[in-house]
Design a protein around this motif. Structure first.
Motif, PDB file in Angstrom:
ATOM      1  N   ARG A  52      10.026   1.770  20.878  1.00 19.80           N
ATOM      2  CA  ARG A  52      11.115   0.748  19.426  1.00 19.80           C
ATOM      3  C   ARG A  52      10.510  -0.418  18.559  1.00 19.80           C
ATOM      4  O   ARG A  52      10.912  -0.632  17.444  1.00 19.80           O
ATOM      5  N   ILE A  53       9.746  -1.108  19.026  1.00 15.09           N
ATOM      6  CA  ILE A  53       9.337  -2.520  18.542  1.00 15.09           C
ATOM      7  C   ILE A  53       8.287  -1.907  17.595  1.00 15.09           C
ATOM      8  O   ILE A  53       8.177  -2.236  16.165  1.00 15.09           O
ATOM      9  N   ALA A  54       6.804  -0.940  18.262  1.00 17.65           N
ATOM     10  CA  ALA A  54       6.143  -0.856  17.157  1.00 17.65           C
ATOM     11  C   ALA A  54       7.062  -0.213  16.241  1.00 17.65           C
ATOM     12  O   ALA A  54       6.174  -0.454  14.574  1.00 17.65           O
ATOM     13  N   GLU A  55       7.770   0.658  16.400  1.00 21.57           N
ATOM     14  CA  GLU A  55       8.202   1.290  14.979  1.00 21.57           C
ATOM     15  C   GLU A  55       9.348   0.896  14.164  1.00 21.57           C
ATOM     16  O   GLU A  55       9.339   0.774  12.818  1.00 21.57           O
ATOM     17  N   THR A  56       9.742  -0.971  14.818  1.00 23.35           N
ATOM     18  CA  THR A  56      10.014  -1.527  14.182  1.00 23.35           C
ATOM     19  C   THR A  56       9.493  -2.336  13.281  1.00 23.35           C
ATOM     20  O   THR A  56       9.955  -2.394  11.750  1.00 23.35           O
ATOM     21  N   ILE A  57       8.570  -2.731  13.607  1.00 25.64           N
ATOM     22  CA  ILE A  57       7.619  -2.993  13.227  1.00 25.64           C
ATOM     23  C   ILE A  57       6.866  -2.393  11.743  1.00 25.64           C
ATOM     24  O   ILE A  57       6.259  -2.723  10.483  1.00 25.64           O
ATOM     25  N   THR A  62       7.057  -2.686   7.852  1.00 30.23           N
ATOM     26  CA  THR A  62       5.969  -2.577   7.076  1.00 30.23           C
ATOM     27  C   THR A  62       4.992  -1.819   6.303  1.00 30.23           C
ATOM     28  O   THR A  62       3.894  -1.542   5.234  1.00 30.23           O
ATOM     29  N   GLY A  63       5.731   0.093   6.669  1.00 28.08           N
ATOM     30  CA  GLY A  63       5.522   0.950   5.787  1.00 28.08           C
ATOM     31  C   GLY A  63       4.019   1.716   6.843  1.00 28.08           C
ATOM     32  O   GLY A  63       3.409   2.512   6.318  1.00 28.08           O
ATOM     33  N   ALA A  64       3.421   0.545   7.952  1.00 24.84           N
ATOM     34  CA  ALA A  64       2.586   1.041   8.816  1.00 24.84           C
ATOM     35  C   ALA A  64       3.350   2.075   9.888  1.00 24.84           C
ATOM     36  O   ALA A  64       4.369   3.141   9.649  1.00 24.84           O
ATOM     37  N   LYS A  65       1.996   3.306   9.832  1.00 31.61           N
ATOM     38  CA  LYS A  65       2.066   3.974  10.916  1.00 31.61           C
ATOM     39  C   LYS A  65       1.989   4.034  12.386  1.00 31.61           C
ATOM     40  O   LYS A  65       1.157   2.897  12.799  1.00 31.61           O
ATOM     41  N   GLU A 111      -3.375  -9.243   6.880  1.00 32.21           N
ATOM     42  CA  GLU A 111      -4.536  -8.268   6.991  1.00 32.21           C
ATOM     43  C   GLU A 111      -4.591  -7.223   7.094  1.00 32.21           C
ATOM     44  O   GLU A 111      -5.687  -6.175   7.296  1.00 32.21           O
ATOM     45  N   LYS A 112      -3.774  -6.273   6.292  1.00 34.38           N
ATOM     46  CA  LYS A 112      -3.701  -5.313   5.741  1.00 34.38           C
ATOM     47  C   LYS A 112      -3.816  -4.194   6.636  1.00 34.38           C
ATOM     48  O   LYS A 112      -4.171  -3.555   6.304  1.00 34.38           O
ATOM     49  N   LEU A 113      -3.096  -4.067   8.023  1.00 35.81           N
ATOM     50  CA  LEU A 113      -3.128  -3.666   8.679  1.00 35.81           C
ATOM     51  C   LEU A 113      -2.091  -2.144   8.515  1.00 35.81           C
ATOM     52  O   LEU A 113      -0.815  -1.996   7.918  1.00 35.81           O
ATOM     53  N   GLN A 114      -2.173  -0.457   8.196  1.00 35.84           N
ATOM     54  CA  GLN A 114      -2.129   0.445   8.334  1.00 35.84           C
ATOM     55  C   GLN A 114      -1.725   0.768   9.792  1.00 35.84           C
ATOM     56  O   GLN A 114      -0.943   1.916   9.480  1.00 35.84           O
ATOM     57  N   TYR A 115      -2.014   0.477  10.462  1.00 38.23           N
ATOM     58  CA  TYR A 115      -1.323   1.138  11.853  1.00 38.23           C
ATOM     59  C   TYR A 115      -0.391   0.196  13.110  1.00 38.23           C
ATOM     60  O   TYR A 115      -2.326  -0.594  12.894  1.00 38.23           O
ATOM     61  N   VAL A 116       0.460   0.072  13.598  1.00 34.78           N
ATOM     62  CA  VAL A 116       0.040  -0.454  14.607  1.00 34.78           C
ATOM     63  C   VAL A 116       0.831   0.591  16.060  1.00 34.78           C
ATOM     64  O   VAL A 116       1.135   1.588  15.301  1.00 34.78           O
ATOM     65  N   TYR A 117       0.182   0.092  16.513  1.00 34.13           N
ATOM     66  CA  TYR A 117       0.332   0.547  18.057  1.00 34.13           C
ATOM     67  C   TYR A 117       1.218   0.382  18.988  1.00 34.13           C
ATOM     68  O   TYR A 117       1.784  -0.587  19.551  1.00 34.13           O
ATOM     69  N   THR A 118       1.810   1.507  20.066  1.00 30.51           N
ATOM     70  CA  THR A 118       2.118   1.263  21.464  1.00 30.51           C
ATOM     71  C   THR A 118       1.426   1.719  22.416  1.00 30.51           C
ATOM     72  O   THR A 118       0.423   2.430  22.344  1.00 30.51           O
ATOM     73  N   GLU A 119       2.320   2.238  23.128  1.00 30.85           N
ATOM     74  CA  GLU A 119       1.548   2.952  24.827  1.00 30.85           C
ATOM     75  C   GLU A 119       2.590   3.697  25.358  1.00 30.85           C
ATOM     76  O   GLU A 119       3.771   3.889  25.797  1.00 30.85           O
ATOM     77  N   GLU A 120       1.961   4.746  26.421  1.00 32.60           N
ATOM     78  CA  GLU A 120       2.876   5.458  26.934  1.00 32.60           C
ATOM     79  C   GLU A 120       3.580   4.738  28.064  1.00 32.60           C
ATOM     80  O   GLU A 120       3.242   3.530  28.477  1.00 32.60           O
ATOM     81  N   LEU A 121       4.829   5.493  28.618  1.00 27.21           N
ATOM     82  CA  LEU A 121       5.391   5.332  29.708  1.00 27.21           C
ATOM     83  C   LEU A 121       6.682   4.142  29.187  1.00 27.21           C
ATOM     84  O   LEU A 121       7.953   3.125  29.720  1.00 27.21           O
ATOM     85  N   LEU A 122       6.153   3.190  28.157  1.00 27.04           N
ATOM     86  CA  LEU A 122       7.821   2.306  27.758  1.00 27.04           C
ATOM     87  C   LEU A 122       7.992   2.786  26.030  1.00 27.04           C
ATOM     88  O   LEU A 122       6.722   3.402  25.625  1.00 27.04           O
ATOM     89  N   SER A 123       8.840   2.369  26.276  1.00 28.29           N
ATOM     90  CA  SER A 123       9.771   2.846  24.453  1.00 28.29           C
ATOM     91  C   SER A 123       8.700   2.128  23.063  1.00 28.29           C
ATOM     92  O   SER A 123       8.187   1.229  23.342  1.00 28.29           O
TER      93      SER A 123
END
Length: 304
Positions: free
Chosen positions: A255-260, A264-267, A241-253
Motif C-alpha cells: 500500500r505505501i509503495a503504491e501510494t508513493i 509521482t507517476g512511478a512504478k 532524484e527523478k526516480l522512476q521506481y519505488v520498491y515494495t517487499e514480499e509478505l507485507l502490504s
C-alpha cells in the motif's frame, strides 16, 4: 502472559514425552527459523540431514508467535538454527522450553556485528522499535559467515561426516562470492544510487555493501507505519532524484509503495528480503541465490 505460555509449553513437552519419535531417521534433524537458514542448512546438510522451516509459508516473521507444537518439534531435533535475538525475539521462548542438553542451539549470525538502526526524525519511537538492524544475510559477506556457522554446527553434531559438510559449505560460499561479484559489477554501472523502499527498514546491509543510499518508509519494526510528513518527504525525494521506481517487499502490504507511485507517476518493483517464502515458492524450489538474482534484475531496472 509469558509465564503462562512457558508453563503451557512445558506441559505439552511433558505430555509428549520428550523422547524422539520411534523410527527416527539417522539423518541429522534440523529446524530453522528463517528461509535463508533453511536454504543454507539444506545445501550444507545435503543427503545427511532432514531440514525443516519453522515458519509456515507466507508468514511474516517479525510478528510470528511459536505454538506449543513448534516447541515439541524443535525438542525432537538435533539442531535448532535461528538468526539472532533481535531478528527472532520469539525464539527465546523456544530455547527456554527445550532440552538444551539434547538440542544444539545455533545462532546463525554469531560473529557478525549488527548495524544500528538508521535515525528517523519522523519516528520519535524509532530507537524503541529495535536496537539494531537484524537483516544481516542481505550482506553477502555476512551470508558467508552464516554458512560457516551452520557448517560448524553440523560438524559438531556429526563429526564423522566433517569432510562432507565442509565440501558442501565450500560450494555454497563460492556461489555467494560469485553472487556478490555480480551485484558489485552490475550496481556499479547503474546511474542511480538512491534506493527508495515503501516498506520496513530491511535492506540497510545490502545498500551499505554496494554504495547505495537507502531510504525506507518505516523503521526496522515491520509493524511501523510512516507518518504523513514522512510520506510527503518520500514523494519529494522521488521527484528530486527523478526516480522512476519505488520498491515494495514480499509478505507485507504494498500500500505505501503504491501510494508513493501514484503521487509521482512511478512504478512499483519487488525486492525480496528473503525472511520467508510462499508455498508456491517452496513448490518451485526457489533458493536464496535465485531470490537475490531476482533482486539484482529489479535493482538494475530501478536504478537506471
Amino acid at each position: 502472559m509469558k509465564r503462562f505460555l512457558m508453563l503451557m509449553l512445558l506441559m505439552v513437552l511433558i505430555a509428549s514425552g520428550c523422547s524422539r519419535p520411534e523410527g527416527k531417521s539417522d539423518k541429522v534433524q534440523v529446524v530453522t527459523t528463517l528461509f535463508p537458514l533453511y536454504d543454507f542448512a539444506k545445501r550444507i546438510g545435503g543427503e545427511k540431514a532432514q531440514v525443516t522451516l519453522l515458519l509456515p509459508p507466507g508468514i511474516e516473521p517479525h510478528s510470528f508467535e511459536p505454538r506449543p507444537e513448534d516447541v515439541v518439534r524443535v525438542n525432537h531435533a538435533d539442531l535448532f538454527i535461528y538468526t539472532n535475538p533481535v531478528m527472532e525475539p520469539w525464539a527465546s521462548s523456544i530455547v527456554n522450553a527445550i532440552d538444551r542438553g539434547k538440542v544444539g542451539i545455533v545462532e546463525g549470525s554469531k560473529g557478525i556485528a549488527l548495524l544500528p538502526p538508521e535515525p528517523d526524525p519522523y519516528d520519535p519511537q524509532h530507537e524503541a522499535h529495535a536496537k539494531a538492524d537484524p537483516h544481516v544475510w542481505l550482506d553477502f559477506g555476512n551470508a558467508q559467515v552464516i554458512a560457516r556457522n551452520i557448517q560448524d554446527a553440523f560438524i559438531g553434531r556429526d563429526p564423522a561426516n566433517k569432510a562432507y559438510y565442509q565440501q558442501n559449505a565450500a560450494k555454497l560460499i563460492a556461489d555467494l562470492v560469485a553472487l556478490d561479484q555480480r551485484f558489485r559489477q552490475t550496481l556499479a554501472q547503474c546511474p542511480k544510487k538512491v534506493l527508495l523502499h515503501g516498506g520496513h527498514y530491511a535492506f540497510g546491509y545490502l545498500a551499505r555493501r554496494y554504495g547505495l543510499q537507502y531510504i525506507s518508509a518505516s523503521a526496522v519494526n515491520a509493524d511501523a507505519e510512516p507518518t504523513p510528513a514522512k510520506l510527503a518527504e518520500l514523494v519529494q525525494i522521488m521527484r528530486r532524484e527523478k526516480l522512476q521506481y519505488v520498491y515494495t517487499e514480499e509478505l507485507l502490504s504494498p500500500r505505501i509503495a503504491e501510494t508513493i507511485a501514484k503521487e509521482t507517476g512511478a512504478k512499483v518493483l519487488m525486492l525480496r528480503a528473503g525472511h520467508n517464502v510462499t508455498r508456491d515458492d517452496l513448490a518451485r524450489g526457489v533458493s536464496f541465490i535465485s531470490l537475490m538474482e531476482d533482486n539484482l534484475r529489479n535493482l538494475k531496472t530501478g536504478l537506471q
